[in-house]
Motif scaffolding. Structure first.
Motif, PDB file in Angstrom:
ATOM      1  N   ASN A  44       0.827  -1.207   0.000  1.00  0.00           N
ATOM      2  CA  ASN A  44       0.000   0.000   0.000  1.00  0.00           C
ATOM      3  C   ASN A  44       0.866   1.263   0.000  1.00  0.00           C
ATOM      4  O   ASN A  44       0.486   2.281   0.547  1.00  0.00           O
ATOM      5  CB  ASN A  44      -0.920   0.006   1.228  1.00  0.00           C
ATOM      6  N   SER A  45       2.021   1.174  -0.626  1.00  0.00           N
ATOM      7  CA  SER A  45       2.971   2.299  -0.544  1.00  0.00           C
ATOM      8  C   SER A  45       2.623   3.434  -1.482  1.00  0.00           C
ATOM      9  O   SER A  45       3.164   4.526  -1.350  1.00  0.00           O
ATOM     10  CB  SER A  45       4.385   1.798  -0.838  1.00  0.00           C
ATOM     11  N   ARG A  46       1.747   3.191  -2.435  1.00  0.00           N
ATOM     12  CA  ARG A  46       1.366   4.266  -3.349  1.00  0.00           C
ATOM     13  C   ARG A  46      -0.124   4.550  -3.243  1.00  0.00           C
ATOM     14  O   ARG A  46      -0.911   3.640  -2.941  1.00  0.00           O
ATOM     15  CB  ARG A  46       1.744   3.895  -4.782  1.00  0.00           C
ATOM     16  N   PRO A  47      -0.537   5.797  -3.471  1.00  0.00           N
ATOM     17  CA  PRO A  47      -1.954   6.130  -3.359  1.00  0.00           C
ATOM     18  C   PRO A  47      -2.796   5.277  -4.306  1.00  0.00           C
ATOM     19  O   PRO A  47      -2.373   5.006  -5.430  1.00  0.00           O
ATOM     20  CB  PRO A  47      -2.009   7.610  -3.774  1.00  0.00           C
ATOM     21  N   GLY A  48      -3.965   4.871  -3.859  1.00  0.00           N
ATOM     22  CA  GLY A  48      -4.865   4.140  -4.743  1.00  0.00           C
ATOM     23  C   GLY A  48      -5.634   3.056  -4.040  1.00  0.00           C
ATOM     24  O   GLY A  48      -6.054   3.233  -2.899  1.00  0.00           O
ATOM     25  N   PRO A  49      -5.817   1.914  -4.734  1.00  0.00           N
ATOM     26  CA  PRO A  49      -6.571   0.812  -4.126  1.00  0.00           C
ATOM     27  C   PRO A  49      -5.872   0.311  -2.868  1.00  0.00           C
ATOM     28  O   PRO A  49      -4.676   0.530  -2.682  1.00  0.00           O
ATOM     29  CB  PRO A  49      -6.555  -0.265  -5.214  1.00  0.00           C
ATOM     30  N   ARG A  50      -6.630  -0.384  -2.031  1.00  0.00           N
ATOM     31  CA  ARG A  50      -6.111  -0.891  -0.766  1.00  0.00           C
ATOM     32  C   ARG A  50      -5.896  -2.396  -0.893  1.00  0.00           C
ATOM     33  O   ARG A  50      -6.849  -3.134  -1.191  1.00  0.00           O
ATOM     34  CB  ARG A  50      -7.122  -0.582   0.343  1.00  0.00           C
ATOM     35  N   ALA A  51      -4.677  -2.875  -0.677  1.00  0.00           N
ATOM     36  CA  ALA A  51      -4.372  -4.309  -0.711  1.00  0.00           C
ATOM     37  C   ALA A  51      -4.548  -4.885   0.690  1.00  0.00           C
ATOM     38  O   ALA A  51      -3.952  -4.397   1.643  1.00  0.00           O
ATOM     39  CB  ALA A  51      -2.952  -4.530  -1.204  1.00  0.00           C
ATOM     40  N   ILE A  52      -5.391  -5.893   0.790  1.00  0.00           N
ATOM     41  CA  ILE A  52      -5.715  -6.517   2.081  1.00  0.00           C
ATOM     42  C   ILE A  52      -5.112  -7.917   2.105  1.00  0.00           C
ATOM     43  O   ILE A  52      -5.287  -8.675   1.150  1.00  0.00           O
ATOM     44  CB  ILE A  52      -7.250  -6.631   2.251  1.00  0.00           C
ATOM     45  N   ASP A 254     -18.327   1.012  -1.772  1.00  0.00           N
ATOM     46  CA  ASP A 254     -17.109   0.510  -1.149  1.00  0.00           C
ATOM     47  C   ASP A 254     -17.261  -0.859  -0.507  1.00  0.00           C
ATOM     48  O   ASP A 254     -16.384  -1.717  -0.620  1.00  0.00           O
ATOM     49  CB  ASP A 254     -16.638   1.519  -0.100  1.00  0.00           C
ATOM     50  N   ALA A 257     -16.633  -4.353  -1.989  1.00  0.00           N
ATOM     51  CA  ALA A 257     -15.267  -4.893  -1.942  1.00  0.00           C
ATOM     52  C   ALA A 257     -14.782  -5.059  -0.510  1.00  0.00           C
ATOM     53  O   ALA A 257     -14.195  -6.076  -0.163  1.00  0.00           O
ATOM     54  CB  ALA A 257     -14.322  -3.976  -2.713  1.00  0.00           C
ATOM     55  N   SER A 258     -15.047  -4.048   0.354  1.00  0.00           N
ATOM     56  CA  SER A 258     -14.460  -4.112   1.697  1.00  0.00           C
ATOM     57  C   SER A 258     -15.120  -5.203   2.544  1.00  0.00           C
ATOM     58  O   SER A 258     -14.481  -5.738   3.448  1.00  0.00           O
ATOM     59  CB  SER A 258     -14.544  -2.745   2.389  1.00  0.00           C
TER      60      SER A 258
ATOM     61  N   HIS B  55      -7.149  -9.707  -0.900  1.00  0.00           N
ATOM     62  CA  HIS B  55      -7.913  -9.103  -1.992  1.00  0.00           C
ATOM     63  C   HIS B  55      -7.631  -7.607  -2.035  1.00  0.00           C
ATOM     64  O   HIS B  55      -6.970  -7.061  -1.153  1.00  0.00           O
ATOM     65  CB  HIS B  55      -9.407  -9.386  -1.843  1.00  0.00           C
ATOM     66  N   VAL B  56      -8.132  -6.973  -3.078  1.00  0.00           N
ATOM     67  CA  VAL B  56      -7.900  -5.542  -3.275  1.00  0.00           C
ATOM     68  C   VAL B  56      -9.230  -4.804  -3.222  1.00  0.00           C
ATOM     69  O   VAL B  56     -10.213  -5.252  -3.811  1.00  0.00           O
ATOM     70  CB  VAL B  56      -7.191  -5.282  -4.619  1.00  0.00           C
ATOM     71  N   ILE B  57      -9.263  -3.711  -2.478  1.00  0.00           N
ATOM     72  CA  ILE B  57     -10.447  -2.852  -2.437  1.00  0.00           C
ATOM     73  C   ILE B  57     -10.161  -1.649  -3.326  1.00  0.00           C
ATOM     74  O   ILE B  57      -9.256  -0.860  -3.036  1.00  0.00           O
ATOM     75  CB  ILE B  57     -10.739  -2.385  -1.000  1.00  0.00           C
ATOM     76  N   PRO B  58     -10.901  -1.508  -4.418  1.00  0.00           N
ATOM     77  CA  PRO B  58     -10.652  -0.356  -5.295  1.00  0.00           C
ATOM     78  C   PRO B  58     -10.944   0.954  -4.568  1.00  0.00           C
ATOM     79  O   PRO B  58     -11.618   0.982  -3.537  1.00  0.00           O
ATOM     80  CB  PRO B  58     -11.628  -0.564  -6.456  1.00  0.00           C
ATOM     81  N   LEU B  59     -10.441   2.030  -5.120  1.00  0.00           N
ATOM     82  CA  LEU B  59     -10.737   3.358  -4.578  1.00  0.00           C
ATOM     83  C   LEU B  59     -12.180   3.711  -4.935  1.00  0.00           C
ATOM     84  O   LEU B  59     -12.521   3.788  -6.115  1.00  0.00           O
ATOM     85  CB  LEU B  59      -9.776   4.376  -5.194  1.00  0.00           C
ATOM     86  N   PRO B  60     -13.038   3.900  -3.929  1.00  0.00           N
ATOM     87  CA  PRO B  60     -14.430   4.249  -4.266  1.00  0.00           C
ATOM     88  C   PRO B  60     -14.518   5.697  -4.715  1.00  0.00           C
ATOM     89  O   PRO B  60     -13.691   6.532  -4.333  1.00  0.00           O
ATOM     90  CB  PRO B  60     -15.163   4.049  -2.939  1.00  0.00           C
ATOM     91  N   ALA B  73      -7.266   7.263  -0.585  1.00  0.00           N
ATOM     92  CA  ALA B  73      -6.223   6.613  -1.390  1.00  0.00           C
ATOM     93  C   ALA B  73      -4.860   6.600  -0.706  1.00  0.00           C
ATOM     94  O   ALA B  73      -3.968   5.863  -1.125  1.00  0.00           O
ATOM     95  CB  ALA B  73      -6.103   7.328  -2.738  1.00  0.00           C
ATOM     96  N   PRO B  75      -1.446   6.112   1.347  1.00  0.00           N
ATOM     97  CA  PRO B  75      -0.749   4.987   1.988  1.00  0.00           C
ATOM     98  C   PRO B  75      -0.922   5.044   3.512  1.00  0.00           C
ATOM     99  O   PRO B  75      -1.340   6.059   4.069  1.00  0.00           O
ATOM    100  CB  PRO B  75       0.715   5.206   1.598  1.00  0.00           C
ATOM    101  N   GLU B 338     -19.345   7.025   3.328  1.00  0.00           N
ATOM    102  CA  GLU B 338     -18.880   6.059   2.342  1.00  0.00           C
ATOM    103  C   GLU B 338     -17.363   6.088   2.196  1.00  0.00           C
ATOM    104  O   GLU B 338     -16.760   7.145   1.932  1.00  0.00           O
ATOM    105  CB  GLU B 338     -19.558   6.382   1.002  1.00  0.00           C
TER     106      GLU B 338
END
Lengths: 371, 371
Positions: A44-52, A254, A257-258, B55-60, B73, B75, B338
């Motif tokens: 998760n080092s870069r802005p964007g989606p969240r890796a879980i 959200d 996915a979450s 899994h990955v949660i996209p940016l809503p 978004a 980190p 949200e």
């Protein structure tokens, strides 16, 4: 949705950071956590989606009844990834699930002291659910119920559990709409049926003494019915109770996915649910406000009470609806139950949370409906 | 917390079900999903805890402002797993973070048109935050603010951002309490300071014209202050706004696990947060209601407005508090944003959601406070 590749990537981080096996070091909870932090910070080092990462959510217990704990602990439903290839295959699944729901009705009617009568209202098949004792304040009140089930499940009497719960716990007379559904009748049949009942029902009681309610698909239809009543210049109900509404039929929001894999009722949009969405929409735009009411105009809506849970796949559908109602100046109450997945407040009539949720709705209606 | 082992187990399922590589079959999104379903159904085949795959949660984005999307978004914070080994190491971290917060204050004071004056109230260091223009309805009203920061962060002026936001967006005069904190002053110093201010403040305005608010740790302290005011027969505030309150300081509550790694503000209780909890409690029972107010008696509480987000690690702290208040017959409103992680409604004064959250609180206070 390259889940296996994501899992592999996540594991690669963990493996890279794990101590070599020959060191025979006993891993501790702390070192496991530190490794997970390093892996997740990198992922998760870069802005964007969240890796879980893969992880385990324990069974919560604080302030949760044993009945609800049993529901929360349950394995996924066997139909979670059902992919019927024909109308016949859909009907087999629909009928099998309906039989399970119908088997529970005699005990529900008995315990909650309600009578059920079939009826035809506005040309549409319905059931009238009547408590054996109706409080004086509710004598002139009438509720309309639209059942859930992803626009495919809940035909006939299988529609009734939620109607019985609110009739029983709230002491209201309820009309439950047995609307037409896919595979035979895609959109707009369900909405046309619901609106035909609403048009007839507003002649059976004063609209200011009436409310509409429903959970999941029934919650979306409740919202869409108000949108259509506004558009068609029909009387509006005095209050509505869309429970964890399927406000966005597409996988947008959200918690799709979450709370994927966390919710043990719906589990994921990518299983039977998304297939039912496409079967229902039948080529119509998924952003049509009568299909995904979150895209409608909520100004002028009646007071609204919403219900969800922390594990609900539709938590975002519910929260987005709540915020959009508030932004439109509508009186809107939100209740979120600890640990609860989709619609579990309606699954066990003996769970205290079931009584609580329907009593909260009944009180809200009592506050906002005329007599 | 054997996370790496869980990840390995989850991957083992996926690998076992994957097509052999020599088949050179191109994996599709559908086959990936089907494999994930099989793996997860197996991992969740018995009642109990819920196993979640990587899994990955996209940016809503739906109904989320660009400013809030930027926060969602982001980190993880670099201090997420900070483990200071001495008072000096704690202070270095605390001071570094405080400097970041303080650097933003001049622009906040300017844009939100508030003045800040240091003061000593009830023998405790405070700041008085005064809007340049106070609406007539708020002239005789006074708010008390208890800042967040896990009982360790936010000393001195670093306490002020939230006080400035509500003073500015709501037009209220606010006393912000610069309470003593660990490492030098563990429990009950913070609560004793807050109560000393409350006792003095109720002589500066009529209690029925007053409210207490705070986020996270400040939300827990808001609740605990009402518990103590009840126990000490002091006047209660007319309303409170505990934002995403740290109601259970221990790792108890579903979203501590279900939103672990999802929340990009706190990330996990097992990092700095749990260490701060233990540092603060300093051997006291974590279920002491003045430390974890969820275990207190909420009967007789004033009207309460709560704020959280779908990704909030404290979603369960917030939802449990809301339900427990409702069960005690208290007027309690819940707002869930949200995609929002912990307390992000207070991070960017230019995010529309920040204005919305504080305007909602201001309206709630306006409804329930005397004039």
């Amino acid at each position: 949705m390259a889940l296996s590749r994501i899992a592999a990537l996540s594991l690669a981080f963990v493996v890279a950071l794990a101590p070599p096996l020959h060191a025979q070091q006993q891993p501790t909870a702390q070192s496991d956590f530190d490794q997970a932090v390093a892996a997740q910070a990198a992922a998760n080092s870069r802005p964007g989606p969240r890796a879980i990462p893969a992880h385990v959510i324990p069974l919560p217990s604080e302030e949760i009844s044993p009945q609800l704990q049993t529901l929360i602990a349950s394995p996924y439903p066997s139909h979670m990834n059902a992919d019927p290839k024909s109308a016949a295959e859909w009907k087999e699944l629909i009928d099998r699930r309906a039989a399970q729901a119908i088997a529970l009705l005699p005990a529900m009617k008995e315990q909650l002291a309600v009578a059920v009568q079939p009826a035809v209202i506005g040309g549409v098949k319905c059931f009238i659910v009547t408590p054996k004792a109706i409080p004086a304040a509710n004598r002139n009140r009438l509720l309309v119920h639209v059942h859930g089930g992803g626009y495919v499940f809940g035909p006939g009497e299988a529609a009734l559990p939620e109607a019985i719960l609110l009739a029983g716990f709230g002491g209201f007379k309820v009309i439950s709409v047995d609307y037409r559904m896919p595979p035979d009748f895609p959109y707009p049949a369900a909405m046309d049926d619901a609106m035909a009942v609403w048009k007839a029902a507003v002649k059976m009681a004063k609209p200011r003494n009436m409310a509409i309610f429903g959970t999941s698909t029934g919650g979306a239809m409740t919202l869409a019915m108000v949108l259509r009543a506004k558009a068609e210049k029909l009387p509006l109900p005095a209050a509505i109770a869309p429970g964890t509404p399927w406000s966005d039929i597409d996988k947008i929001g959200d918690s799709y996915a979450s709370n994927e894999w966390t919710d043990n009722v719906l589990v994921s949009w990518d299983g039977w649910l998304g297939r039912a969405a496409k079967l229902y929409a039948a080529g119509h735009d998924l952003k049509d406000p009568y299909i995904s009411p979150i895209y409608g105009d909520f100004h002028g809506f009646p007071p609204t009470i919403l219900t969800s849970g922390t594990r609900d796949l539709f938590l975002s559908n519910t929260a987005r609806t709540h915020r959009k109602l508030r932004r439109a100046g509508v009186v809107a109450e939100l209740n979120v139950y600890e640990g609860m997945s989709h619609a579990q407040y309606s699954f066990d009539m003996n769970a205290p949370e079931t009584k609580e949720a329907f009593t909260d709705i009944a009180r809200f209606f009592d506050k906002h409906l005329g007599k």
